[in-house]
Design a protein around this motif. Structure first.
Motif, PDB file in Angstrom:
ATOM      1  N   ASP A   1       1.037  -1.342  -0.093  1.00 49.61           N
ATOM      2  CA  ASP A   1      -0.028  -0.033   0.121  1.00 49.61           C
ATOM      3  C   ASP A   1       0.932   1.206   0.217  1.00 49.61           C
ATOM      4  O   ASP A   1       2.187   1.267   0.081  1.00 49.61           O
ATOM      5  CB  ASP A   1      -0.974   0.076   1.114  1.00 49.61           C
ATOM      6  N   THR A   2       0.167   2.449   0.109  1.00 48.42           N
ATOM      7  CA  THR A   2       1.009   3.551  -0.143  1.00 48.42           C
ATOM      8  C   THR A   2       0.797   4.500   1.128  1.00 48.42           C
ATOM      9  O   THR A   2      -0.197   4.758   1.526  1.00 48.42           O
ATOM     10  CB  THR A   2       0.222   4.466  -1.212  1.00 48.42           C
ATOM     11  N   ILE A   3       1.607   5.064   1.735  1.00 43.16           N
ATOM     12  CA  ILE A   3       1.551   5.716   2.942  1.00 43.16           C
ATOM     13  C   ILE A   3       2.160   7.382   2.628  1.00 43.16           C
ATOM     14  O   ILE A   3       3.001   7.587   1.912  1.00 43.16           O
ATOM     15  CB  ILE A   3       2.869   5.262   4.093  1.00 43.16           C
ATOM     16  N   ILE A   4       1.178   8.097   2.924  1.00 41.79           N
ATOM     17  CA  ILE A   4       1.165   9.519   2.749  1.00 41.79           C
ATOM     18  C   ILE A   4       1.861  10.176   4.085  1.00 41.79           C
ATOM     19  O   ILE A   4       1.189   9.998   5.278  1.00 41.79           O
ATOM     20  CB  ILE A   4      -0.172   9.982   2.450  1.00 41.79           C
ATOM     21  N   PHE A   5       3.021  10.634   3.944  1.00 41.87           N
ATOM     22  CA  PHE A   5       3.607  11.032   5.169  1.00 41.87           C
ATOM     23  C   PHE A   5       2.951  12.473   5.513  1.00 41.87           C
ATOM     24  O   PHE A   5       2.668  13.552   4.684  1.00 41.87           O
ATOM     25  CB  PHE A   5       5.106  11.581   4.734  1.00 41.87           C
ATOM     26  N   ASP A   6       2.595  12.603   6.873  1.00 40.29           N
ATOM     27  CA  ASP A   6       1.734  13.871   7.286  1.00 40.29           C
ATOM     28  C   ASP A   6       2.673  14.491   8.481  1.00 40.29           C
ATOM     29  O   ASP A   6       1.914  15.156   9.341  1.00 40.29           O
ATOM     30  CB  ASP A   6       0.340  13.306   7.509  1.00 40.29           C
ATOM     31  N   GLY A   7       3.794  14.181   8.683  1.00 39.74           N
ATOM     32  CA  GLY A   7       4.654  14.679   9.823  1.00 39.74           C
ATOM     33  C   GLY A   7       5.337  15.878   9.565  1.00 39.74           C
ATOM     34  O   GLY A   7       5.272  16.553   8.423  1.00 39.74           O
ATOM     35  N   ALA A   8       6.118  16.192  10.328  1.00 36.74           N
ATOM     36  CA  ALA A   8       7.004  17.468  10.026  1.00 36.74           C
ATOM     37  C   ALA A   8       8.378  16.879   9.136  1.00 36.74           C
ATOM     38  O   ALA A   8       8.684  15.966   9.142  1.00 36.74           O
ATOM     39  CB  ALA A   8       7.832  17.965  11.439  1.00 36.74           C
ATOM     40  N   PHE A   9       8.556  17.980   8.374  1.00 39.35           N
ATOM     41  CA  PHE A   9       9.782  17.849   7.205  1.00 39.35           C
ATOM     42  C   PHE A   9      10.973  17.833   7.965  1.00 39.35           C
ATOM     43  O   PHE A   9      11.850  18.755   7.524  1.00 39.35           O
ATOM     44  CB  PHE A   9       9.533  18.553   6.005  1.00 39.35           C
ATOM     45  N   THR A  10      11.310  16.838   8.694  1.00 37.70           N
ATOM     46  CA  THR A  10      12.754  16.615   9.627  1.00 37.70           C
ATOM     47  C   THR A  10      13.056  15.268   9.303  1.00 37.70           C
ATOM     48  O   THR A  10      12.354  13.998   9.144  1.00 37.70           O
ATOM     49  CB  THR A  10      12.463  16.946  10.901  1.00 37.70           C
ATOM     50  N   VAL A  11      14.352  15.083   9.588  1.00 30.71           N
ATOM     51  CA  VAL A  11      15.004  13.800   9.304  1.00 30.71           C
ATOM     52  C   VAL A  11      14.371  12.969  10.203  1.00 30.71           C
ATOM     53  O   VAL A  11      14.092  11.603   9.849  1.00 30.71           O
ATOM     54  CB  VAL A  11      16.456  13.891   9.628  1.00 30.71           C
ATOM     55  N   ASP A  12      14.195  13.218  11.339  1.00 29.83           N
ATOM     56  CA  ASP A  12      13.695  12.216  12.495  1.00 29.83           C
ATOM     57  C   ASP A  12      12.130  11.761  12.035  1.00 29.83           C
ATOM     58  O   ASP A  12      11.807  10.597  12.344  1.00 29.83           O
ATOM     59  CB  ASP A  12      13.828  13.054  13.919  1.00 29.83           C
ATOM     60  N   SER A  13      11.412  12.691  11.743  1.00 25.11           N
ATOM     61  CA  SER A  13       9.918  12.401  11.474  1.00 25.11           C
ATOM     62  C   SER A  13       9.817  11.631  10.215  1.00 25.11           C
ATOM     63  O   SER A  13       9.298  10.506  10.281  1.00 25.11           O
ATOM     64  CB  SER A  13       9.367  13.711  11.157  1.00 25.11           C
ATOM     65  N   VAL A  14      10.737  11.601   9.245  1.00 27.86           N
ATOM     66  CA  VAL A  14      10.570  10.869   8.167  1.00 27.86           C
ATOM     67  C   VAL A  14      11.180   9.453   8.229  1.00 27.86           C
ATOM     68  O   VAL A  14      10.665   8.459   7.870  1.00 27.86           O
ATOM     69  CB  VAL A  14      11.333  11.551   6.894  1.00 27.86           C
ATOM     70  N   ALA A  15      12.196   9.442   9.200  1.00 25.23           N
ATOM     71  CA  ALA A  15      13.040   8.396   9.483  1.00 25.23           C
ATOM     72  C   ALA A  15      11.965   7.296  10.395  1.00 25.23           C
ATOM     73  O   ALA A  15      11.718   6.229  10.140  1.00 25.23           O
ATOM     74  CB  ALA A  15      14.101   8.374  10.290  1.00 25.23           C
ATOM     75  N   GLN A  16      11.097   8.100  11.194  1.00 22.48           N
ATOM     76  CA  GLN A  16      10.163   7.343  12.113  1.00 22.48           C
ATOM     77  C   GLN A  16       9.170   6.545  11.295  1.00 22.48           C
ATOM     78  O   GLN A  16       8.752   5.680  11.442  1.00 22.48           O
ATOM     79  CB  GLN A  16       9.581   8.609  13.035  1.00 22.48           C
ATOM     80  N   MET A  17       8.954   7.198  10.077  1.00 25.63           N
ATOM     81  CA  MET A  17       7.727   6.919   9.146  1.00 25.63           C
ATOM     82  C   MET A  17       8.467   5.508   8.716  1.00 25.63           C
ATOM     83  O   MET A  17       7.850   4.423   8.479  1.00 25.63           O
ATOM     84  CB  MET A  17       7.495   7.712   8.083  1.00 25.63           C
ATOM     85  N   LEU A  18       9.649   5.459   8.121  1.00 23.89           N
ATOM     86  CA  LEU A  18      10.398   4.331   7.458  1.00 23.89           C
ATOM     87  C   LEU A  18      10.663   3.187   8.514  1.00 23.89           C
ATOM     88  O   LEU A  18      10.186   2.137   8.380  1.00 23.89           O
ATOM     89  CB  LEU A  18      11.666   4.707   6.808  1.00 23.89           C
ATOM     90  N   VAL A  19      10.852   3.441   9.802  1.00 24.01           N
ATOM     91  CA  VAL A  19      11.199   2.572  10.858  1.00 24.01           C
ATOM     92  C   VAL A  19       9.647   1.629  10.918  1.00 24.01           C
ATOM     93  O   VAL A  19       9.784   0.586  11.094  1.00 24.01           O
ATOM     94  CB  VAL A  19      11.495   3.205  12.082  1.00 24.01           C
ATOM     95  N   GLN A  20       8.817   2.533  11.009  1.00 23.39           N
ATOM     96  CA  GLN A  20       7.570   2.106  11.204  1.00 23.39           C
ATOM     97  C   GLN A  20       6.925   0.990  10.040  1.00 23.39           C
ATOM     98  O   GLN A  20       6.345  -0.008  10.369  1.00 23.39           O
ATOM     99  CB  GLN A  20       6.496   3.110  11.446  1.00 23.39           C
TER     100      GLN A  20
END
Length: 333
Positions: free
Chosen positions: A304-323
């Protein structure tokens, strides 16, 4: 609640032999014959049109008066217009092979469909200034479902078709023009209508791949064990310029992994749609805001496709990937 034509078929007609009717055959027959030869397409008809057996659709975008004449309900409504000529061509083709549709390009509710097909309607100012005897507005498009990609491909008439002197007074909207357009489209001789930059020779040289309109579908196609992280941006977007080096830094930190790939695409120059996401008309959603980050998950992770809706920081995007990416651990440094 949708008004549909009822067809009473004599034994000598195309109705299936009653002695051989099965549930599946009857269902196929009903789906194939439940619509008139030419249908007005709008949001209310979307599920009916795309829920049938057809995987190919011919759209005529017409002005309000033409649409109103064809929708009046009386016998022969729309005769003498492109819609009447579409009925003639539809009657000469196997039922269910192609769905014939028209869209009222003057109706405000048609905006998303016009945008999807890259059809420029007539502005209100120009419409009010048009002389009564002006040539009716008509644009033709062909839509075909690709089962392998679970997506639709759009096609427009070629310049050669539009300029052909052999199609008579009405050109591409004549019976000969409509039939010729369908023949070329069904035979796979037309190029998919996609706005696209040229694909650079070194598009995959860096940690972040350069994706363009013509390569987007293939790049984001679900892979068995690899997810794709896409950043959609524009050159004029200040937030994009701020986030771009952060995105490249994250890609560099994960460059040793083969289960996640990073890419960027400029949506101001390239035509893209989100894999698997559809609007109320059943049409793939286009990306309109920037920056937008999407994770196209691998098949092993659900596809499926995940639409990122967090803050545009390394930690926020990384957290999406870890999840969403199995066994991904991001070292902090």
């Amino acid at each position: 609640d949708t008004p549909l034509d009822v067809q009473v078929l004599a034994p000598s007609s195309t109705a299936p032999d009653s002695s051989q009717i099965g549930r599946k055959a009857l269902t196929r027959f009903a789906l194939k014959h439940r619509l008139p030869d030419v249908v007005k397409f709008d949001e209310a008809m979307s599920d009916v049109v795309f829920g049938g057996t057809s995987q190919a659709f011919l759209f005529a975008f017409v002005d309000g008066p033409t649409a109103a004449a064809a929708s009046s309900g009386h016998a022969g409504a729309g005769s003498g217009t492109v819609i009447g000529r579409m009925r003639t061509v539809a009657g000469q083709m196997p039922k269910g092979l192609v769905s014939f549709l028209f869209v009222d390009a003057d109706d405000a509710s048609s905006t998303s469909v016009l945008k999807y097909f890259k059809v420029k309607g007539i502005s209100r100012r120009k419409r009010e200034r048009r002389p009564a005897a002006a040539k009716p507005f008509t644009e033709m498009r062909f839509l075909q479902y690709d089962e392998r990609l679970d997506d639709f491909h759009r096609f427009a008439p070629t310049r050669e078709m539009l300029d052909s002197p052999n199609l008579g007074q009405h050109g591409i909207t004549s019976e000969q023009g409509i039939a010729a357009f369908l023949r070329e489209a069904l035979a796979g001789k037309l190029s998919v209508t996609v706005a696209s930059d040229p694909l650079p020779n070194d598009w995959d040289a860096g940690n972040v791949k350069v994706v363009v309109g013509s390569s987007h579908t293939a790049f984001t196609e679900a892979q068995p064990d690899r997810g794709m992280v896409m950043l959609y941006h524009t050159a004029s977007c200040a937030h994009c310029r701020t986030f771009m080096p952060i995105f490249h830094d994250l890609a560099a930190r994960l460059s040793h992994r083969d289960d996640v790939t990073f890419g960027t695409l400029d949506i101001s120059k390239n035509d893209v749609r989100i894999r698997g996401e559809r609007d109320a008309n059943g049409i793939a959603i286009e990306i309109e805001t920037t920056p937008t980050v999407l994770l196209y998950k691998s098949i092993s992770s659900g596809g499926d496709t995940i639409i990122f809706d967090g803050a545009f920081t390394v930690d926020s995007v990384a957290q999406m990937l870890v999840q969403h990416v199995p066994q991904l651990v991001l070292d902090r440094h």
